[in-house]
Design an enzyme around this catalytic site. Sequence first.
Site, PDB file in Angstrom:
ATOM      1  N   ASP A  82      43.702  54.811  46.864  1.00  9.44           N
ATOM      2  CA  ASP A  82      42.797  54.167  45.918  1.00  9.44           C
ATOM      3  C   ASP A  82      41.381  54.121  46.486  1.00  9.44           C
ATOM      4  O   ASP A  82      41.173  54.237  47.699  1.00  9.44           O
ATOM      5  CB  ASP A  82      43.314  52.748  45.630  1.00  9.44           C
ATOM      6  N   GLY A 208      41.001  47.203  37.368  1.00  5.90           N
ATOM      7  CA  GLY A 208      40.808  45.792  37.040  1.00  5.90           C
ATOM      8  C   GLY A 208      41.820  45.312  36.021  1.00  5.90           C
ATOM      9  O   GLY A 208      41.500  44.515  35.134  1.00  5.90           O
ATOM     10  N   SER A 210      44.563  43.432  36.508  1.00 11.77           N
ATOM     11  CA  SER A 210      45.111  42.084  36.703  1.00 11.77           C
ATOM     12  C   SER A 210      44.296  41.066  35.910  1.00 11.77           C
ATOM     13  O   SER A 210      43.109  40.887  36.149  1.00 11.77           O
ATOM     14  CB  SER A 210      45.097  41.716  38.193  1.00 11.77           C
ATOM     15  N   ILE A 230      46.992  47.974  39.349  1.00 16.29           N
ATOM     16  CA  ILE A 230      47.316  46.566  39.599  1.00 16.29           C
ATOM     17  C   ILE A 230      47.214  46.313  41.103  1.00 16.29           C
ATOM     18  O   ILE A 230      47.936  46.924  41.893  1.00 16.29           O
ATOM     19  CB  ILE A 230      48.739  46.219  39.111  1.00 16.29           C
ATOM     20  N   THR A 232      45.290  42.853  42.404  1.00 25.46           N
ATOM     21  CA  THR A 232      45.191  41.399  42.569  1.00 25.46           C
ATOM     22  C   THR A 232      46.494  40.699  42.224  1.00 25.46           C
ATOM     23  O   THR A 232      46.918  39.767  42.920  1.00 25.46           O
ATOM     24  CB  THR A 232      44.035  40.852  41.701  1.00 25.46           C
TER      25      THR A 232
END
Length: 286
Positions: A82, A208, A210, A230, A232
């Site tokens: 990532d 983003g 979550s 996913i 957080t």
Amino acid sequence: MSVVPLTDILSDAFKERYGVPAINIVNDLTLEAVLAAAVEKSSPLIVQTSVKTVRSIGSDVLYAMWTSMTAGIEVPVTLHLDHCPEREVITECLRRGWNSVLFDASRLPVKENMRQTVEVVAEARSYGAHVEGEIESITGVEDDIGSDKAAAQQDLDVALEFLATTHVDVFAPAIGNAHGTYKRAPVLDFQRVSDIVAAHPLPIALHGGSGLSDEQFHDLIARGCAKVNISTALKETFMKSSLAFLESAAEKQKWDPPSLFRSVRQDVIGMAGSLMTLFGSAGRAG
């Protein structure tokens, strides 16, 4: 099934309009747990590692964990690096055997971003791997990478030139989404996803994830967001589950690490499995 290229997983998801969870793991327990959830739900899965995780565990150990835990697995899985702005880390992971990388050159001018992304795509292809690209920073800091300052959104023509020039396999546009925990309900540019997919059909990565509502997830997946990141949610599940167990252990004065690991593992499996059901990837492994 077993370990497959990223595009094998995303081509079906993009065509059939379901989303595949791309979950950032942080250690051996979370890696094993998300893989167990994928088997339990018969779902394809993208396992993601941040640069921070690669450095904290080491690429050799991390990849050995991956190969050991995925040996003979019954669902399609892939290993993705990532948000990585560092070319040397991309090279290191590709050499080790990562199936795909996100070259995050979003802080560079678009032309330079394009030039370097072309090089990364060529490098990845030499290893049989794939590349996710982006031209705008996703707001928020995740594993020490990013910025809380919102990036300017590029014109559609700029995004399409980037896609045509670089031949990336997945694209991560900024649509009002943000890494971390949302401080307020995000205002998302749903139409931008549709416009990009209509002009240049390819899987879109939703960063983003979550904290978005079920309705927002369903809408964006239906427009072409086949890869749903996913991070957080896993971190919060892992740490809150650990905290709750340790508070209970302190009250009882009973200290048994294997019980802690089993409890946290089940909570991570539950979190990952619920996302597979929500995104529509459950039952798609067959």
